[in-house]
Design an enzyme around this catalytic site. Sequence first.
Site, PDB file in Angstrom:
ATOM      1  N   ASP A   1      23.865  21.656  32.887  1.00  0.00           N
ATOM      2  CA  ASP A   1      25.202  20.559  32.436  1.00  0.00           C
ATOM      3  C   ASP A   1      25.858  20.454  34.841  1.00  0.00           C
ATOM      4  O   ASP A   1      26.385  21.372  35.044  1.00  0.00           O
ATOM      5  CB  ASP A   1      25.447  20.511  32.283  1.00  0.00           C
ATOM      6  CG  ASP A   1      26.681  19.531  31.367  1.00  0.00           C
ATOM      7  OD1 ASP A   1      26.381  18.856  31.827  1.00  0.00           O
ATOM      8  OD2 ASP A   1      27.605  20.790  31.015  1.00  0.00           O
TER       9      ASP A   1
ATOM     10  N   HIS B   1      35.944  14.689  29.754  1.00  0.00           N
ATOM     11  CA  HIS B   1      36.034  16.848  29.228  1.00  0.00           C
ATOM     12  C   HIS B   1      37.483  16.971  27.891  1.00  0.00           C
ATOM     13  O   HIS B   1      38.547  16.762  28.699  1.00  0.00           O
ATOM     14  CB  HIS B   1      35.564  17.596  30.810  1.00  0.00           C
ATOM     15  CG  HIS B   1      34.253  16.415  30.568  1.00  0.00           C
ATOM     16  ND1 HIS B   1      33.995  16.347  32.061  1.00  0.00           N
ATOM     17  CD2 HIS B   1      33.299  16.435  30.139  1.00  0.00           C
ATOM     18  CE1 HIS B   1      33.092  16.050  32.353  1.00  0.00           C
ATOM     19  NE2 HIS B   1      31.678  16.287  31.133  1.00  0.00           N
TER      20      HIS B   1
ATOM     21  N   ASP C   1      30.958  20.658  24.135  1.00  0.00           N
ATOM     22  CA  ASP C   1      31.379  21.911  24.429  1.00  0.00           C
ATOM     23  C   ASP C   1      32.838  22.658  23.759  1.00  0.00           C
ATOM     24  O   ASP C   1      32.737  23.334  23.224  1.00  0.00           O
ATOM     25  CB  ASP C   1      31.150  22.135  26.117  1.00  0.00           C
ATOM     26  CG  ASP C   1      31.831  23.507  26.985  1.00  0.00           C
ATOM     27  OD1 ASP C   1      31.709  24.744  25.730  1.00  0.00           O
ATOM     28  OD2 ASP C   1      31.792  23.794  27.453  1.00  0.00           O
TER      29      ASP C   1
HETATM   30  O1  TD4 Z   1      29.098  18.709  30.408  1.00  0.00           O
HETATM   31  N1  TD4 Z   1      30.164  18.689  29.274  1.00  0.00           N
HETATM   32  C1  TD4 Z   1      30.465  20.245  29.249  1.00  0.00           C
HETATM   33  C2  TD4 Z   1      30.842  20.384  30.315  1.00  0.00           C
HETATM   34  C3  TD4 Z   1      31.879  22.302  29.997  1.00  0.00           C
HETATM   35  C4  TD4 Z   1      31.693  23.109  31.816  1.00  0.00           C
HETATM   36  O2  TD4 Z   1      32.501  23.421  31.558  1.00  0.00           O
HETATM   37  P1  TD4 Z   1      31.930  24.704  32.443  1.00  0.00           P
HETATM   38  O3  TD4 Z   1      32.415  24.325  34.257  1.00  0.00           O
HETATM   39  O4  TD4 Z   1      33.633  25.773  32.360  1.00  0.00           O
HETATM   40  O5  TD4 Z   1      31.211  25.532  32.204  1.00  0.00           O
HETATM   41  C5  TD4 Z   1      30.626  17.532  28.184  1.00  0.00           C
HETATM   42  O6  TD4 Z   1      30.715  16.886  28.155  1.00  0.00           O
HETATM   43  C6  TD4 Z   1      30.857  18.254  27.451  1.00  0.00           C
HETATM   44  O7  TD4 Z   1      32.474  17.431  26.804  1.00  0.00           O
HETATM   45  P2  TD4 Z   1      33.724  18.064  25.447  1.00  0.00           P
HETATM   46  O8  TD4 Z   1      34.143  16.717  24.796  1.00  0.00           O
HETATM   47  O9  TD4 Z   1      33.043  19.299  25.005  1.00  0.00           O
HETATM   48  O10 TD4 Z   1      34.622  19.043  26.659  1.00  0.00           O
HETATM   49 ZN    ZN Z   2      30.125  16.265  30.684  1.00  0.00          ZN
END
Ligand code: TD4
Ligand code: ZN
Length: 309
Positions: free
Chosen positions: A82, A180, A256
């Site tokens: 991701d 996010h 997430d």
């Molecule tokens: O891509 N994501 C998740 C991103 C979280 C990564 O965070 P870290 O670097 O702290 O691991 C999303 O698009 C999820 O979005 P959401 O609405 O659940 O915040």
């Molecule tokens: Zn994202």
Amino acid sequence: MGLVTTKEMFEKSIKEHFAVGAFNVNNMEIVQAILDAAKEENSPVILQASSSAIKYARINYLMKMVEAGLEETDVPVAIHLDHGPDFETCKMCIDAGFTSVMIDGSKYDFDENVALTKKVVDYAHERGVVVEAELGKLAGIEDDVNVASSDAMYTDPDQAKEFVEKTGCDSLAIAIGTSHGAYKFKGDAKLRFDILQKVKEKLPNTPIVLHGASTVIPELVEMCNKYGGNIPGAKGVPDEMLREASKNGVSKINVDTDLRLAMTAEIRKVFAEEPEVFDPRKYLTPARDKIKETVKHKMRDVFLSSGKA
Ligand code: TD4
Ligand code: ZN
Ligand code: CA
């Protein structure tokens, strides 16, 4: 079925009007909860790890946990990077056995984003791995710059078509007003479905990805706050909007924040109600159960991916 790329699950999602959930993983309980949910719902699923998740859990542990989970289920599972920040991180994940990577070049200008994405696509495709790219900026904090939602840089549909043609990326994350984290909207939730529709007209066969798509489930926020948390005014994308997106051309929906809330709510509850508890299994068991319940709800009632394995 074991570890697969996202190619077939996305083709099916476009044909049969559902979305595949992509859930962020950081530890064993989260991996188990998501895979158990997918198995019980007979749903395809994407497990994704950010570079900070990889730093935290370590890439070999993440891979081995996913492999362990695969021994217990037949649903299609993809393991995805991701927000890959650079070529090297994408390469590391491809070399470690990830079946899909995201290169997030959205902080660069169009031509630089194209060049970086193309470089990752070339490396990935030679090795049978698929690539998600991003065009446009999500509102809120994105790439450490604060983009005010008023001048959020929505994805331009014409540019999206040019971008996909030039890079050969397999799927595209677009910006239509999501962001996010737990604070997505000040007033009412608003998404630019008109932009999604225009992108789909230009790119009918390209799987579209929605980031920042947690609902920020109100009951979970309430529960966190009730048991000593402090996350007032948190707000996300309502289920109804995500269901519409799932039916109308979005193939992958990232979650997430809702898993973080589920886990934290249950742990806080045990800490508040049973201060004598200090066996981690006593609070991680309900935490894992709550994540599973949350994922199952999304697959069944929101993304409509249940039974689509
Ligand atoms: O891509 N994501 C998740 C991103 C979280 C990564 O965070 P870290 O670097 O702290 O691991 C999303 O698009 C999820 O979005 P959401 O609405 O659940 O915040
Ligand atoms: Zn994202
Ligand atoms: Ca980005």
